[in-house]
Scaffold this active site. Structure first.
Site, mmCIF file in Angstrom:
data_model
loop_
_atom_site.group_PDB
_atom_site.id
_atom_site.type_symbol
_atom_site.label_atom_id
_atom_site.label_comp_id
_atom_site.label_asym_id
_atom_site.label_seq_id
_atom_site.Cartn_x
_atom_site.Cartn_y
_atom_site.Cartn_z
ATOM 1 N N GLU A 36 28.430 34.957 25.795
ATOM 2 C CA GLU A 36 29.479 35.969 25.947
ATOM 3 C C GLU A 36 29.716 36.092 27.447
ATOM 4 O O GLU A 36 28.836 36.528 28.182
ATOM 5 C CB GLU A 36 28.974 37.258 25.282
ATOM 6 N N CYS A 61 33.346 43.123 31.082
ATOM 7 C CA CYS A 61 33.994 41.848 30.726
ATOM 8 C C CYS A 61 35.323 42.117 30.049
ATOM 9 O O CYS A 61 36.199 41.264 30.034
ATOM 10 C CB CYS A 61 33.080 40.954 29.895
#
Ligand code: ADP
Length: 496
Positions: free
Chosen positions: A250, A284
Site C-alpha cells: 500500500e 496517502c
C-alpha cells in the site's frame, strides 16, 4: 536520563543485540525527547522469527472464536486508553489530537470487526459432481506475518494489518516506522494485556534497511504487509517476488478533488481544506490536486486562499491548533523543494510557500499550508507525491477533461467529485481510475469496514480493511470426502 525502550522478543522485553538506540523526539518541539528505542540488528529479527514460529504453532490451533475474544479485549482496552494513546501519538507524530483520537478509534473499530470475524471465518460446502462425496473449502492460517508500517497512522495502519492477521491465526512480527516507535510499543502492551500469548507477537524496532529487510529476506516469514513509499515498496516487491511470498503493498497517492460548476462551493471548501491540510498533508489519501471547472475556478481559489491563509499552525497537543508540524526536517526540506520546483515550472504561490516560524513554531518542523495556482497537469507538482501541505490547482473546461487529468498520474488511490448532478456523479464513479472515489466528500475518510487500497503504482491489487483482508491473511484449503466406498474419478465417472 531518557527512558530506553526495548524490543519484545520471545515473550520478553529485551535490549537489542547491537546495544544501540535511537532518539525519538517530538516534531512540534525538538527539545522534547520522548525516549530512546532499539536500533536492532538482523540477529534480533532472527530471534523474533524463531519465537514467532513457536507462537504460530500454538495460536493457529486456537479456535478462531477464541482468537476473536482476545481481539474483543484488545478493542475494549483501546477504548479505555484512547485518550492516553492519542496524546502520546500526537507527541511523537505531530498531528492534532482530534486526528490521533480518530487514529485510535480506527484501531478500535478494526479490533471489534476482527473479533466478530472470529465467528464468521466462513468457508463453503459445495455440491460435489459425484455421489456420496462432500466438497468443501475453509480458511487456514499461513504462518509468520511481517508487518512493516509508516509514521502517518501509527495506530490505525498497524491494526489494519495485525488484527486480521492474528484473527486468521498467524503470528506477527511488527516493525513500526522509526518516527513512531512509542505508539508501536503502546499497542504491543495492549495486545499482551488483552491476553495474546506472548510468542504470537514480536516487536522489533529499528531501521527499515536493516530490520525490515531481515524480515523480508527471511524464508520463514511467508507473509509480508507493507505500507510506505513506492520506492521502498518496489524493493520489497522484488524480494518477495523472487521468494514467492504473499505480499500486500500500500503505497503512494496523488489524489485529486474535482469541483464542478454546479457544486456547493462552501461544502467543497470545507472538504478541500480538510483533505489537503489534515495530517499536514501526510496521508496517502491526502488531496494534493484540486481540479476546478473554469466557471468557478477564480471564485473558488479566492475562497480557498482566504481560508488556507488563516489556518492555525501549532503543536497538535493544543486544542486550538488546526495544522501540526511535518514529521521531520527531511520531510520539510522535501516539501520546500517541491514548492521551488512548482515555481520554476511556472506555478504561482497563492498562499503559503515557505517554512512557518515565530514563537512555538521555531522549535518544530512547521510548514505553511500552501496552494499552488496555474498548475498544468504534466508538471512535477501535479504528478509526484509530495506528502506535505501542498495543493496544486488545475483549471479544466469539462468533467471529461477533469476525469482525464485525474487519471493521468502514476498513482490511483482516491479521488473526489463535488457536483449536484447525479448522472455526472455516477458516470465519474465508473471512469475515475482509483481504488476509492468520494462524491461530495474529500479524498480522505475511509471507513475500517470497507476495503481500502488503490490501483496502478499505489498498490499490488490487495486491499486492507473490510472483508477482503481476511483472504490475504489466510490460505484457502479444499477438502473432498468420498464416502461411497469406491473409486470415483472426477470428470471421468459420470452418472445418468
Ligand atoms: P515513508 O517515506 O512513508 O517513511 P518508507 O517506505 O521509507 O516510507 O518507510 C515505511 C516503512 O518501511 C518504515 O517502517 C521503514 O522502516 C520501512 N523500510 C524502509 N526501507 C525498507 C527496506 N529496504 N526493507 C524493509 N522495510 C523498509
Amino acid at each position: 536520563m531518557p527512558e530506553n525502550f526495548q524490543n519484545f522478543i520471545a515473550g520478553e522485553w529485551v535490549a537489542p543485540s547491537t546495544g544501540n538506540y535511537f532518539e525519538n523526539r517530538n516534531p512540534a518541539d525538538w527539545n522534547d525527547l520522548i525516549g530512546c528505542f532499539p536500533r536492532s540488528g538482523p540477529e534480533d529479527a532472527t530471534r523474533a522469527i524463531a519465537s514467532a514460529r513457536r507462537g504460530f504453532v500454538q495460536w493457529s490451533r486456537t479456535p478462531a472464536p477464541l482468537r476473536g475474544a482476545v481481539l474483543q479485549r484488545v478493542g475494549e482496552l483501546l477504548v479505555q486508553q484512547q485518550e492516553a494513546i492519542a496524546r502520546a501519538m500526537t507527541r511523537e507524530m505531530g498531528k492534532v489530537l482530534a486526528e490521533t483520537r480518530g487514529d485510535v478509534q480506527e484501531g478500535i473499530d478494526t479490533a471489534f470487526y476482527a473479533a466478530s470475524e472470529g465467528r464468521r471465518l466462513f468457508g463453503r460446502v459445495v455440491p460435489s459432481e459425484l455421489r456420496n462425496k462432500w466438497a468443501m473449502s475453509y480458511r487456514r492460517p499461513i504462518g509468520v506475518a511481517g508487518i512493516i508500517t509508516p509514521f502517518n497512522f501509527p495506530m490505525a495502519i498497524p491494526t489494519w494489518k495485525m488484527f486480521p492477521a492474528l484473527l486468521c491465526g498467524n503470528a506477527v512480527i511488527f516493525k513500526p516506522a522509526e518516527d513512531v516507535p512509542h505508539t508501536g510499543h503502546l499497542l504491543v502492551e495492549v495486545l499482551l494485556e488483552a491476553g495474546l500469548p506472548p510468542e504470537v507477537i514480536q516487536l522489533v524496532h529499528g531501521q527499515g534497511s536493516v530490520v525490515g529487510r531481515a524480515l523480508i529476506e527471511h524464508p520463514e516469514v511467508p507473509v509480508i504487509s507493507f505500507t510506505g513509499s513506492t520506492e521502498t515498496g518496489a524493493i520489497i516487491g522484488a524480494t518477495c517476488g523472487r521468494m514467492h511470498k504473499r505480499l500486500s503493498l500500500e503505497m503512494g497517492g496523488k489524489n485529486a478533488m474535482i469541483v464542478m460548476d454546479d457544486a456547493d462551493l462552501d461544502l467543497a471548501l470545507d472538504g478541500v481544506v480538510w483533505g489537503a491540510f489534515g495530517t499536514t498533508g501526510q496521508r496517502c489519501t491526502a488531496t494534493s490536486r484540486l481540479i476546478l471547472h473554469e466557471k468557478i475556478h477564480d471564485r473558488f481559489l479566492k475562497m480557498l486562499g482566504d481560508r488556507a491563509g488563516t489556518l492555525r499552525l501549532g503543536p497538535g497537543l493544543e486544542e486550538r491548533t488546526e495544522v501540526g508540524p511535518l514529521i521531520h526536517e527531511e520531510s520539510r526540506q522535501k516539501v520546500d523543494r517541491y514548492v521551488g520546483i512548482g515555481k520554476k515550472e511556472g506555478a504561482a504561490v497563492l498562499v503559503g510557500g515557505s517554512t512557518a516560524s515565530g514563537g512555538a513554531l521555531d522549535t518544530g518542523w512547521f510548514y505553511q499550508p500552501t496552494v499552488l495556482a496555474g498548475v498544468n497537469p504534466g508538471m512535477r507538482v501535479a504528478q509526484e507525491e509530495i506528502f506535505g501541505p501542498v495543493l496544486s490547482a488545475i483549471n479544466v473546461g469539462s468533467l471529461d477533461e477533469a476525469v482525464r487529468v485525474n487519471n493521468d498520474v502514476p498513482y490511483g488511490l482516491s479521488s473526489s467529485l463535488y457536483t449536484r448532478d447525479v448522472n455526472a456523479a455516477f458516470r465519474a464513479m465508473a471512469d475515475l481510475d482509483n481504488g476509492i472515489t468520494y462524491i461530495n466528500a474529500p479524498t480522505i475518510g475511509a471507513e475500517a469496514h470497507l476495503p481500502f487500497g488503490g490501483v496502478k503504482q499505489t498498490g499490488n491489487g490487495h486491499r486492507e480493511g473490510g472483508w477482503e483482508v481476511y483472504d490475504f491473511y489466510s490460505e484457502t484449503k479444499v477438502c473432498y470426502v468420498d464416502y461411497s466406498g469406491q473409486l470415483q474419478r472426477a470428470q471421468i465417472d459420470t452418472y445418468d
